[in-house]
Write an enzyme that holds these catalytic residues in place. Structure first.
Site, PDB file in Angstrom:
ATOM      1  N   SER A  61      -6.424  -7.673   4.935  1.00 47.02           N
ATOM      2  CA  SER A  61      -4.747  -7.613   5.450  1.00 47.02           C
ATOM      3  C   SER A  61      -4.520  -6.048   5.153  1.00 47.02           C
ATOM      4  CB  SER A  61      -4.064  -8.591   4.472  1.00 47.02           C
ATOM      5  OG  SER A  61      -4.416  -9.798   4.923  1.00 47.02           O
ATOM      6  N   GLN A  62      -3.383  -5.785   5.730  1.00 47.97           N
ATOM      7  CA  GLN A  62      -2.529  -4.409   5.449  1.00 47.97           C
ATOM      8  C   GLN A  62      -2.333  -4.457   3.900  1.00 47.97           C
ATOM      9  OE1 GLN A  62       1.144  -4.724   6.881  1.00 47.97           O
ATOM     10  NE2 GLN A  62       1.677  -2.501   6.914  1.00 47.97           N
TER      11      GLN A  62
END
Ligand code: SAM
Length: 209
Positions: A61-62
């Site tokens: 994920s970011q």
């Protein structure tokens, strides 16, 4: 590449400016070497403001979403945490800085093995990686103070609610593949209170849910 410099910039520009305030969370992001958790051919983009592919159609994920989810768990240090969706192992490594024990479950064998080897190499002694379907939780180690699901589901898997301690917090992206809301569920005197945090995009949770 000066990864430490890139990491400091990531924390300043992507995390602190977006109102992540918990000093312990910020310190964890300064410490954990995100570039170790991404595929070798993407290593130069490890500190970018976006998710990255990690193989098998899955993603890391970011950084900001990892930070937001971590902060929402409000860890103080002594908790036992269950993560569903090990992926690269990065989120587990961040959690391991902030609580006493992390159990993390991944359904894809190659990802679980890779994360397990890497986390061992990096000396994370308080993370246990399990291969399996995380929607059924991990009854032999339950109950958990915190549970974090890093894949999207239409409804909260009942086993995870059962395995959450009273007073505990469960965080998960709820919705379909087009539209999801990051949701915090708190269990108080065996009642559940839910709060929406923000819109988000995660790969699907596949299992009994
Ligand atoms: N937390 C990860 C990280 O730090 O890299 C990112 C997780 S990725 C967005 C979601 C992961 O959930 C994928 O690796 C996927 O295989 C896994 N997953 C999906 N359904 C699952 C299930 N039922 N049990 C365990 N893992 C599952």
């Amino acid at each position: 590449m000066d990864y430490e410099k890139l990491r400091k910039r990531m924390v300043k520009e992507q995390i602190v400016t977006r109102e992540i305030k918990d000093k312990r969370v910020i310190d964890a992001f300064l410490k954990v070497e995100r570039h170790r958790f991404v595929p070798q051919d993407l290593i130069n983009t490890a500190y970018g403001d976006f998710p990255l592919p990690i193989g098998e159609g899955q993603t890391i994920s970011q950084p900001y979403i990892v930070a937001l989810m971590t902060e929402e768990l409000r860890l103080e240090g002594g908790e036992r945490v269950l993560e569903i969706g090990t992926g690269s192992g990065y989120q587990a490594a961040i959690l391991a800085q902030l609580c006493s024990q992390v159990y993390t479950i991944e359904r894809i064998t190659s990802l679980a093995k890779r994360a397990q080897i890497l986390l061992k190499e990096l000396n994370y002694n308080n993370i246990i990686v399990k291969l399996g379907d995380g929607t059924v939780g991990l009854s032999e180690e339950a109950p958990f103070d915190r549970i974090m699901v890093t894949a999207a589901t239409q409804r909260t898997p009942p086993a995870l609610i059962e395995q959450l301690k009273d007073g505990g917090r469960l965080l998960l992206p709820l919705g379909n593949s087009f539209s999801q809301v990051l949701t915090l569920v708190e269990k108080q005197a065996n009642h559940l209170n839910s709060r929406s945090i923000c819109n988000c995009v995660f790969v699907p949770l596949i299992g009994k849910c």
